[in-house]
Write an enzyme that holds these catalytic residues in place. Structure first.
Site, mmCIF file in Angstrom:
data_model
loop_
_atom_site.group_PDB
_atom_site.id
_atom_site.type_symbol
_atom_site.label_atom_id
_atom_site.label_comp_id
_atom_site.label_asym_id
_atom_site.label_seq_id
_atom_site.Cartn_x
_atom_site.Cartn_y
_atom_site.Cartn_z
ATOM 1 N N ASN A 18 6.950 0.818 15.500
ATOM 2 C CA ASN A 18 7.157 2.265 15.472
ATOM 3 C C ASN A 18 7.115 2.828 16.886
ATOM 4 O OD1 ASN A 18 7.524 3.069 12.767
ATOM 5 N ND2 ASN A 18 5.331 2.906 12.331
ATOM 6 N N LYS A 69 13.088 8.375 12.509
ATOM 7 C CA LYS A 69 11.851 7.802 11.982
ATOM 8 C C LYS A 69 10.640 8.572 12.501
ATOM 9 C CE LYS A 69 9.820 3.876 10.012
ATOM 10 N NZ LYS A 69 8.458 3.876 10.356
HETATM 11 N N1 LIG Z 1 2.284 -1.855 8.207
HETATM 12 C C1 LIG Z 1 3.292 -1.023 7.898
HETATM 13 O O1 LIG Z 1 3.475 -0.673 6.716
HETATM 14 C C2 LIG Z 1 4.246 -0.546 8.963
HETATM 15 C C3 LIG Z 1 5.366 0.195 8.570
HETATM 16 C C4 LIG Z 1 6.300 0.576 9.516
HETATM 17 C C5 LIG Z 1 6.089 0.256 10.847
HETATM 18 N N2 LIG Z 1 4.983 -0.429 11.221
HETATM 19 C C6 LIG Z 1 4.837 -0.773 12.646
HETATM 20 O O2 LIG Z 1 4.949 -2.186 12.791
HETATM 21 C C7 LIG Z 1 4.183 -2.630 13.924
HETATM 22 C C8 LIG Z 1 3.246 -3.745 13.458
HETATM 23 O O3 LIG Z 1 2.296 -3.149 12.585
HETATM 24 P P1 LIG Z 1 1.465 -3.976 11.494
HETATM 25 O O4 LIG Z 1 1.054 -2.990 10.461
HETATM 26 O O5 LIG Z 1 2.180 -5.199 11.087
HETATM 27 O O6 LIG Z 1 0.185 -4.384 12.373
HETATM 28 P P2 LIG Z 1 -0.896 -5.525 12.053
HETATM 29 O O7 LIG Z 1 -1.010 -5.758 10.589
HETATM 30 O O8 LIG Z 1 -2.123 -5.154 12.812
HETATM 31 O O9 LIG Z 1 -0.233 -6.822 12.679
HETATM 32 C C9 LIG Z 1 -0.258 -7.108 14.044
HETATM 33 C C10 LIG Z 1 -0.676 -8.544 14.188
HETATM 34 O O10 LIG Z 1 -0.636 -8.904 15.565
HETATM 35 C C11 LIG Z 1 -1.633 -9.892 15.726
HETATM 36 N N3 LIG Z 1 -2.017 -10.087 17.129
HETATM 37 C C12 LIG Z 1 -2.755 -9.280 17.930
HETATM 38 N N4 LIG Z 1 -2.918 -9.851 19.139
HETATM 39 C C13 LIG Z 1 -2.289 -11.047 19.080
HETATM 40 C C14 LIG Z 1 -2.139 -12.099 20.009
HETATM 41 N N5 LIG Z 1 -2.682 -12.063 21.227
HETATM 42 N N6 LIG Z 1 -1.448 -13.198 19.622
HETATM 43 C C15 LIG Z 1 -0.922 -13.263 18.388
HETATM 44 N N7 LIG Z 1 -1.038 -12.298 17.465
HETATM 45 C C16 LIG Z 1 -1.725 -11.198 17.811
HETATM 46 C C17 LIG Z 1 -2.800 -9.395 14.929
HETATM 47 O O11 LIG Z 1 -3.651 -10.455 14.633
HETATM 48 P P3 LIG Z 1 -5.265 -10.277 14.693
HETATM 49 O O12 LIG Z 1 -5.559 -9.187 13.692
HETATM 50 O O13 LIG Z 1 -5.747 -11.608 14.314
HETATM 51 O O14 LIG Z 1 -5.597 -9.860 16.110
HETATM 52 C C18 LIG Z 1 -2.093 -8.808 13.699
HETATM 53 O O15 LIG Z 1 -2.096 -9.708 12.624
HETATM 54 C C19 LIG Z 1 3.476 -1.388 14.455
HETATM 55 O O16 LIG Z 1 4.198 -0.827 15.513
HETATM 56 C C20 LIG Z 1 3.491 -0.418 13.254
HETATM 57 O O17 LIG Z 1 3.444 0.950 13.623
HETATM 58 C C21 LIG Z 1 4.048 -0.852 10.320
HETATM 59 C C1 LIG Z 2 7.521 5.786 6.974
HETATM 60 C C2 LIG Z 2 6.864 4.676 6.186
HETATM 61 C C3 LIG Z 2 5.623 5.189 5.512
HETATM 62 C C4 LIG Z 2 7.757 4.198 5.060
HETATM 63 O O1 LIG Z 2 9.059 4.343 5.262
HETATM 64 C C5 LIG Z 2 6.544 3.488 7.079
HETATM 65 O O2 LIG Z 2 7.722 2.997 7.611
HETATM 66 C C6 LIG Z 2 5.576 3.786 8.212
HETATM 67 O O3 LIG Z 2 4.361 3.856 7.943
HETATM 68 O O4 LIG Z 2 6.028 3.907 9.365
#
Ligand SMILES: NC(=O)c1ccc[n+]([C@@H]2O[C@H](COP(=O)([O-])OP(=O)(O)OC[C@H]3O[C@@H](n4cnc5c(N)ncnc54)[C@H](OP(=O)(O)O)[C@@H]3O)[C@@H](O)[C@H]2O)c1
Ligand SMILES: CC(C)(CO)[C@@H](O)C(=O)[O-]
Length: 315
Positions: free
Chosen positions: A105, A192
């Site tokens: 994001n 977004k």
């Molecule tokens: N989750 C959603 O629904 C969603 C939706 C839309 C957009 N996004 C965006 O997608 C992106 C990722 O979000 P997420 O929700 O997937 O985050 P997340 O669940 O925290 O995943 C990030 C991963 O990166 C790992 N990590 C951290 N440091 C690392 C390292 N040095 N080497 C390898 N792995 C490492 C973490 O592992 P550890 O925990 O073991 O450190 C964690 O599992 C963000 O920008 C978020 O805003 C998320």
């Molecule tokens: C906007 C959203 C809730 C679902 O489209 C997700 O993409 C998020 O958390 O960024």
């Protein structure tokens, strides 16, 4: 058929889900992990999804990029707060003709990646998904799953639809991940942000889920006003969103399952907030264009206070 290899940098809620879907569809996927490395190396990944649960008992798991093969497509799914690691993580794992796909994001992260791997090697992606990591190697996919891709070009000039985007789209479709290709990454990012800036920010400041924010007339109005400011910044960059876009986003959120944003989950877990990518960088973009955004500025200031204090409080 040409098969592309994929690396997932950050196997969490987003990377774990999409990477597992790609592997399930038969693609070659290499997963970089941090704390879950030993667990996932021995037990694999588990995905609980509204589209159907599945497990991958064996995945190619790593905790060191130097052990990973260079890949065709390197997907970044770290939280943006960990992007300071990328100058070390990326160079060994991107093939000379490979591409980095940034699934995070926010705004203005692609230029940082371009500094590391070169401008012609970055694709930006937005994921419309609600997922969480609920245990080691265990992802809970709650809602949606679409990905929008756009080529990154210097200053976010529209990059059109490239052949490599279409190739990646074929792989994602094969993995049953809904995908849309955008001719203009910056327009997609602003669209977004119309959702992420108000809901991510207000969920922390108000200590509230999306449904609670929507149910109160004042916070619903505040949400719409914040959205209006995001639309104004986008216009400053000549990206004009449809007239009914704010109504559409409010309506969409009314219909969503009650949702705790990822920023709120990070706050509650005393993790650093993705404040700069999601709110600080858009605010800087507004300042650079002379667009007045008092509510976004105040939201940023409040979150900065909360984030700083939150990092110093013992859990
Ligand atoms: N989750 C959603 O629904 C969603 C939706 C839309 C957009 N996004 C965006 O997608 C992106 C990722 O979000 P997420 O929700 O997937 O985050 P997340 O669940 O925290 O995943 C990030 C991963 O990166 C790992 N990590 C951290 N440091 C690392 C390292 N040095 N080497 C390898 N792995 C490492 C973490 O592992 P550890 O925990 O073991 O450190 C964690 O599992 C963000 O920008 C978020 O805003 C998320
Ligand atoms: C906007 C959203 C809730 C679902 O489209 C997700 O993409 C998020 O958390 O960024």
């Amino acid at each position: 058929m040409v098969t592309r290899s994929y690396a997932i940098i950050g196997t969490g809620a987003v990377g774990g889900f999409y990477g597992a879907k790609l592997q399930k569809a038969g693609l070659e996927v290499h997963f970089l992990l941090n704390r879950d490395y030993e667990f996932v190396r021995t037990q694999g990944l588990r995905i609980d999804s509204l589209e159907g649960n599945f497990t991958l008992p064996q995945v190619q798991a790593y905790n060191d990029v130097h052990q990973m093969p260079p890949c065709d497509v390197v997907i970044i799914t770290l939280k943006t707060t960990h992007n300071y690691l990328l100058p070390q993580l990326l160079p060994p794992i991107v093939k000379p003709d490979g591409v980095v796909l940034l699934l995070q994001n926010g705004l203005n992260v692609e230029p940082q990646i371009a500094e590391i791997v070169g401008e012609k090697r970055v694709i930006g992606g937005l994921c419309f998904i609600c997922s969480n990591k609920v245990g080691p190697g265990h992802i809970q996919h709650i809602d949606y799953s679409a990905v929008h891709l756009g080529e990154y070009q210097d200053q976010y000039q529209p990059g059109g639809i490239s052949e490599r985007m279409q190739e990646i789209a074929v792989d994602f479709q094969r993995a049953q991940i809904p995908i849309e290709l955008s001719e203009d990454l910056m327009l997609s990012r602003w669209k977004k942000l119309v959702w992420n800036i108000p809901y991510n920010g207000l969920s922390v400041v108000l200590d509230a889920r999306t449904d609670e924010i929507m149910a109160n007339p004042e916070t619903r109005l505040l949400t719409a006003e914040l959205m209006g400011e995001v639309v104004a910044i986008a216009s400053g960059y000549n990206r004009h969103l449809p007239k009914n876009y704010i109504e559409l986003m409010l309506d969409h959120t009314d219909k969503m399952k009650p949702y705790l944003t990822s920023m709120k989950l990070d706050y509650d877990a005393h993790r650093p907030l993705e404040l700069e990518a999601i709110i600080g960088n858009p605010l800087q973009a507004a300042i650079a264009q002379g667009v007045n955004v008092p509510k976004i500025k105040m939201l940023y200031q409040q979150l900065k206070f909360l984030d700083t204090r939150n990092q110093t409080i013992l859990r």
